[in-house]
Write an enzyme that holds these catalytic residues in place. Structure first.
Site, mmCIF file in Angstrom:
data_model
loop_
_atom_site.group_PDB
_atom_site.id
_atom_site.type_symbol
_atom_site.label_atom_id
_atom_site.label_comp_id
_atom_site.label_asym_id
_atom_site.label_seq_id
_atom_site.Cartn_x
_atom_site.Cartn_y
_atom_site.Cartn_z
ATOM 1 N N HIS A 154 0.846 -1.193 0.000
ATOM 2 C CA HIS A 154 0.000 0.000 0.000
ATOM 3 C C HIS A 154 0.877 1.237 0.000
ATOM 4 C CE1 HIS A 154 0.704 -0.571 4.407
ATOM 5 N NE2 HIS A 154 0.776 0.747 4.397
ATOM 6 N N HIS A 201 -5.959 -2.132 4.552
ATOM 7 C CA HIS A 201 -5.975 -0.947 3.696
ATOM 8 C C HIS A 201 -5.148 -1.216 2.453
ATOM 9 C CE1 HIS A 201 -2.315 -0.542 5.961
ATOM 10 N NE2 HIS A 201 -2.048 0.698 5.645
ATOM 11 N N HIS A 216 4.809 7.301 2.534
ATOM 12 C CA HIS A 216 5.585 6.070 2.406
ATOM 13 C C HIS A 216 4.928 5.097 1.434
ATOM 14 C CE1 HIS A 216 2.704 4.689 5.582
ATOM 15 N NE2 HIS A 216 2.824 3.518 4.977
ATOM 16 N N HIS A 248 1.056 -0.526 15.219
ATOM 17 C CA HIS A 248 0.051 0.526 15.120
ATOM 18 C C HIS A 248 -1.208 0.140 15.887
ATOM 19 C CE1 HIS A 248 2.244 2.721 12.117
ATOM 20 N NE2 HIS A 248 2.100 1.810 11.176
ATOM 21 N N TYR A 257 9.444 1.816 9.988
ATOM 22 C CA TYR A 257 9.547 2.845 8.956
ATOM 23 C C TYR A 257 11.000 3.286 8.854
ATOM 24 C CZ TYR A 257 4.459 3.471 9.050
ATOM 25 O OH TYR A 257 3.106 3.278 8.979
ATOM 26 N N GLU A 267 8.059 1.393 4.352
ATOM 27 C CA GLU A 267 7.620 0.636 5.512
ATOM 28 C C GLU A 267 7.756 -0.856 5.245
ATOM 29 O OE1 GLU A 267 3.615 0.247 8.318
ATOM 30 O OE2 GLU A 267 3.394 0.662 6.185
#
Length: 309
Positions: A154, A201, A216, A248, A257, A267
């Site tokens: 992503h 996501h 990122h 997260h 990261y 990431e």
């Protein structure tokens, strides 16, 4: 869920400051596989378990950042239909010819209200993952070179007008909202996480005054242990790390990261839950955004909020 319409992230083209240095970084440290070079000076890479020809493309430029993000759609009929839907919605599109990007068919390009170039495509040459389609093993030798992520997973993009961006992705492209961060007024969305699949996501946006910025690109790792191994490799190669290893609150993903030699953040990511379109969107408030970003430390990292390329 039945996969139709927009399927998944397909590729990102990233600007780097020194091409040769970046080739060595993405090939030797990240462990991506180089799959081609073109007459525009672009270098093409894929992750080891991707079947498509390329998912990450770099070119040398005076300023780092992102040129465009592309998503793969189901087929050519879907591409035609989505192009028509975008135009009917008032989004101007343009066609890029087959072969303009190596081993890739025609692409439908448009500019988002956030200033990002976004495109859809239906065909790309499949080169496989180094294993046979009959009786394959669980991994191949290329999976042990460098950090060796599984796939381009992503991107998080920073720019203005994300409320209008959300409408395009949800109302036209068929994405659904998975999570969001709301401002102190408890109404305005300052961060949105969207999916076109069962992933937590496929793309995300954060409100930012400068258009077209990259926060990122994310690469999927197979396990938390592989994320930690990736952190070891980063340290061995003196890669500058931004955050992590950590988890997260938003998406529940486990992460590190870091920055490539040009200052593009990337990431290494694993985990997260598996939403479906009927799931209710999760909301994070600004007073708890630190926990959303870094769950163990409950900390808002200044670099994460302010440094983009």
């Amino acid at each position: 869920m039945a996969m139709t319409g927009v399927l998944r992230p397909g590729h990102a083209q990233i600007r780097v400051l020194n091409l040769e240095e970046s080739i060595k970084f993405y090939r030797d440290v990240m462990g991506l596989i180089e799959t081609g070079r073109d007459d525009q000076g672009r270098v093409y890479f894929k992750c080891w378990d991707e079947q498509d020809h390329s998912s990450y493309i770099i070119r040398e430029a005076p300023q780092a950042g992102v040129d465009f993000i592309g998503f793969r759609v189901l087929d050519e009929a879907t591409l035609e239909s989505l192009e028509s839907d975008l135009n009917a919605y008032g989004v101007e599109t343009r066609r890029l010819p087959a072969g303009d990007l190596l081993e890739t068919g025609e692409r439908v390009r448009f500019t988002l209200p956030s200033g990002h170039e976004f495109e859809l495509f239906a065909t790309k040459t499949k080169v496989g993952n180094g294993m046979p389609l009959t009786n394959p093993g669980p991994w191949c030798a290329d999976a042990e070179k460098g950090i060796s992520p599984i796939r381009f997973d992503h991107a998080l993009l920073y720019g203005p007008n994300i409320a209008d961006v959300k409408k395009i992705f949800v109302d036209v492209l068929g994405f659904f909202m998975v999570e969001r961060v709301i401002a102190e007024d408890n109404t305005t969305e300052v961060g949105i996480w969207l999916s076109c699949s069962h992933k937590v996501h496929d793309i995300a946006f954060v409100e930012h005054p400068e258009p077209g910025k990259l926060h990122h690109c994310s690469f999927l790792m197979e396990s938390w242990e592989r994320v930690l191994r990736g952190g070891d490799i980063m340290s061995m190669n003196k890669v500058e790390v931004d955050i992590g290893p950590t988890r997260h609150g938003i998406t529940r993903g486990c992460t590190i990261y870091a920055w490539d030699p040009s200052g593009n953040r990337f990431e290494t990511f694993m985990g997260g839950y598996h939403p479906y379109p009927d799931y209710e969107c999760l909301t994070w408030t600004m007073d708890n955004f630190g926990q959303g970003l870094d769950y163990p430390q409950r900390k808002l990292h200044e670099s994460f909020l302010t440094i983009v390329s």
